[in-house]
Design an enzyme around this catalytic site. Structure first.
Site, PDB file in Angstrom:
ATOM      1  N   THR A 189      -0.865   0.135   6.330  1.00 28.94           N
ATOM      2  CA  THR A 189      -0.505  -0.755   5.232  1.00 28.94           C
ATOM      3  C   THR A 189      -0.443  -2.178   5.759  1.00 28.94           C
ATOM      4  O   THR A 189      -0.237  -2.389   6.949  1.00 28.94           O
ATOM      5  CB  THR A 189       0.852  -0.350   4.623  1.00 28.94           C
ATOM      6  OG1 THR A 189       1.278  -1.371   3.716  1.00 28.94           O
ATOM      7  CG2 THR A 189       1.934  -0.177   5.675  1.00 28.94           C
ATOM      8  N   GLY A 190      -0.627  -3.139   4.862  1.00 31.20           N
ATOM      9  CA  GLY A 190      -0.564  -4.544   5.266  1.00 31.20           C
ATOM     10  C   GLY A 190      -1.790  -5.288   4.786  1.00 31.20           C
ATOM     11  O   GLY A 190      -2.396  -4.915   3.773  1.00 31.20           O
ATOM     12  N   ARG A 199     -13.285  -7.429  -4.418  1.00 35.47           N
ATOM     13  CA  ARG A 199     -12.820  -7.289  -3.026  1.00 35.47           C
ATOM     14  C   ARG A 199     -12.385  -5.839  -2.784  1.00 35.47           C
ATOM     15  O   ARG A 199     -11.706  -5.234  -3.609  1.00 35.47           O
ATOM     16  CB  ARG A 199     -11.650  -8.248  -2.799  1.00 35.47           C
ATOM     17  CG  ARG A 199     -10.975  -8.131  -1.425  1.00 35.47           C
ATOM     18  CD  ARG A 199      -9.720  -7.303  -1.474  1.00 35.47           C
ATOM     19  NE  ARG A 199      -8.937  -7.429  -0.243  1.00 35.47           N
ATOM     20  CZ  ARG A 199      -7.878  -6.689   0.051  1.00 35.47           C
ATOM     21  NH1 ARG A 199      -7.472  -5.751  -0.796  1.00 35.47           N
ATOM     22  NH2 ARG A 199      -7.230  -6.853   1.175  1.00 35.47           N
ATOM     23  N   VAL A 200     -12.773  -5.280  -1.658  1.00 33.91           N
ATOM     24  CA  VAL A 200     -12.324  -3.934  -1.265  1.00 33.91           C
ATOM     25  C   VAL A 200     -11.560  -4.062   0.044  1.00 33.91           C
ATOM     26  O   VAL A 200     -12.008  -4.750   0.966  1.00 33.91           O
ATOM     27  CB  VAL A 200     -13.521  -2.978  -1.097  1.00 33.91           C
ATOM     28  CG1 VAL A 200     -13.065  -1.635  -0.547  1.00 33.91           C
ATOM     29  CG2 VAL A 200     -14.239  -2.788  -2.430  1.00 33.91           C
ATOM     30  N   GLY A 201     -10.404  -3.438   0.131  1.00 29.89           N
ATOM     31  CA  GLY A 201      -9.571  -3.527   1.326  1.00 29.89           C
ATOM     32  C   GLY A 201      -9.608  -2.266   2.167  1.00 29.89           C
ATOM     33  O   GLY A 201     -10.393  -1.333   1.931  1.00 29.89           O
ATOM     34  N   ASP A 202      -8.730  -2.246   3.144  1.00 26.72           N
ATOM     35  CA  ASP A 202      -8.704  -1.161   4.132  1.00 26.72           C
ATOM     36  C   ASP A 202      -8.385   0.208   3.545  1.00 26.72           C
ATOM     37  O   ASP A 202      -8.789   1.236   4.107  1.00 26.72           O
ATOM     38  CB  ASP A 202      -7.676  -1.480   5.221  1.00 26.72           C
ATOM     39  CG  ASP A 202      -6.279  -1.597   4.631  1.00 26.72           C
ATOM     40  OD1 ASP A 202      -6.066  -2.514   3.796  1.00 26.72           O
ATOM     41  OD2 ASP A 202      -5.415  -0.776   4.976  1.00 26.72           O
ATOM     42  N   GLY A 216      -5.296  -6.092   4.324  1.00 26.30           N
ATOM     43  CA  GLY A 216      -6.504  -5.289   4.486  1.00 26.30           C
ATOM     44  C   GLY A 216      -7.565  -5.941   5.343  1.00 26.30           C
ATOM     45  O   GLY A 216      -8.216  -5.266   6.156  1.00 26.30           O
ATOM     46  N   THR A 243       0.895  -1.154   0.000  1.00 19.44           N
ATOM     47  CA  THR A 243       0.000   0.000   0.000  1.00 19.44           C
ATOM     48  C   THR A 243       0.928   1.196   0.000  1.00 19.44           C
ATOM     49  O   THR A 243       2.104   1.050   0.324  1.00 19.44           O
ATOM     50  CB  THR A 243      -0.852   0.008   1.294  1.00 19.44           C
ATOM     51  OG1 THR A 243      -1.580  -1.201   1.380  1.00 19.44           O
ATOM     52  CG2 THR A 243      -1.800   1.178   1.349  1.00 19.44           C
TER      53      THR A 243
HETATM   54  N1  GLY Z   1      -3.654  -2.847   2.623  1.00 18.83           N
HETATM   55  C1  GLY Z   1      -3.959  -3.075   1.287  1.00 18.83           C
HETATM   56  C2  GLY Z   1      -4.954  -4.083   1.041  1.00 18.83           C
HETATM   57  O1  GLY Z   1      -5.036  -5.065   1.783  1.00 18.83           O
HETATM   58  O2  GLY Z   1      -5.695  -3.975   0.117  1.00 18.83           O
END
Ligand code: GLY
Length: 299
Positions: A220-221, A198-201, A223, A170
């Site tokens: 970051t990491g 899929r939607v992440g953090d 999600g 990220t």
């Molecule tokens: N932190 C980025 C994701 O998992 O999409």
């Protein structure tokens, strides 16, 4: 009269980053940081600085955001980003958006031009077109290294579930400007092999990005893990409760690691200009700037 504090930190992703990769991409982190540090010194707002920092990462092919993003299970590219202004508590994100070179700017358009906080998928892409943004084919966002990684993981028959234990990259930035305003922004291509849709953090305020009148955080990491513990909000609440940004970042990373699988990292700045950077993965691309210390990118 004493000069008002200003400060800035960036992250280019946490995860299983080898020392070789870290050394190869470290100069790029320094260059991006130097460019936005100059903007901050010239009086740019925290919002302008974090957006530009993230755009520079999105443009750079070595980082997992914009150009250079991870490929989904079906080989497509879908992008998440968000931005938040601590002074107004206004923020917005975009999720699983395609064909956009600078998703963080699209998130800003959602903030400024709609009453919404999150737009996703093809309707977010349509909105980008209406805003006059250039749209590109996936091919223009894909770099060879990411395609090879996707091919290797597909060949190894990894499933999207396997990805929860590895880490995506990220990019993000947090800043305090000379008017005492705080902002945070985050952007990502997500996790390689994740399912389309899929939607992440990185799209979600409170998870990947958060800012209020006291602090700003970008995470970051993995999600899925970051969303379950609302990592960026953990950082903000810790600062409100009296922790330094460094203590807050360490707390958020510790909570993520103890309660959920995978790894993470966080960058935090507070209203005094103090900074915090922490991660529990092998490494995290990172750096910071203050007028006193200059541009610092750890070896
Ligand atoms: N932190 C980025 C994701 O998992 O999409």
């Amino acid at each position: 009269m004493a000069r008002k504090p200003i400060a800035l930190a960036v992250q280019g992703g946490a995860g299983p980053i080898s020392l070789e990769s870290y050394k190869r991409n470290r100069p790029a982190v320094g260059e991006i940081l130097a460019r936005v540090a100059a903007m901050l010194m010239d009086g740019a707002s925290a919002m302008q600085v974090v957006e530009e920092a993230v755009r520079l990462f999105e443009k750079h092919p070595s980082f997992n955001a914009g150009t250079g993003s991870s490929l989904r299970y079906d080989g497509s590219v879908q992008l998440d980003a968000s931005i938040m202004d601590g002074a107004t508590m206004m923020g917005a994100g975009v999720g699983a958006v395609t064909g956009v070179l600078y998703p963080v700017t699209l998130a800003r358009y959602v903030l400024e031009r709609t009453p919404h906080v999150l737009m996703v998928g093809e309707w977010a892409t349509r909105f980008a077109r209406e805003c006059g943004m250039e749209l590109v084919a996936d091919e223009e966002l894909i770099v060879e290294e990411r395609r090879r990684l996707w091919e290797r993981k597909l060949a190894a028959r990894e499933t999207p579930d396997d990805q929860v234990l590895s880490s995506g990259g990220t990019v993000g930035a947090v800043a305090l400007d000379a008017e005492g305003k705080l902002a945070a922004a985050t952007s990502t291509g997500g996790m390689v092999l994740s399912l389309p849709g899929r939607v992440g953090d990185s799209a979600i305020l409170g998870a990947g990005t958060y800012a209020d009148a006291h602090s700003a955080a970008s995470c970051t990491g993995v999600g899925e893990s970051i969303m379950r513990v609302l990592m960026a909000k953990v950082c903000a609440d810790a600062v409100i409760n009296g922790m330094s940004p460094q203590e807050a970042a360490e707390l958020a990373v510790r909570i993520q690691g103890e309660k959920t699988p995978g790894t993470s990292g966080a960058i935090v700045v507070d209203i005094s200009g103090a900074l915090g950077l922490a991660y529990n993965s092998d490494n995290m691309y990172r750096g910071y700037f203050t007028p006193e210390r200059g541009v610092v990118v750890p070896e």
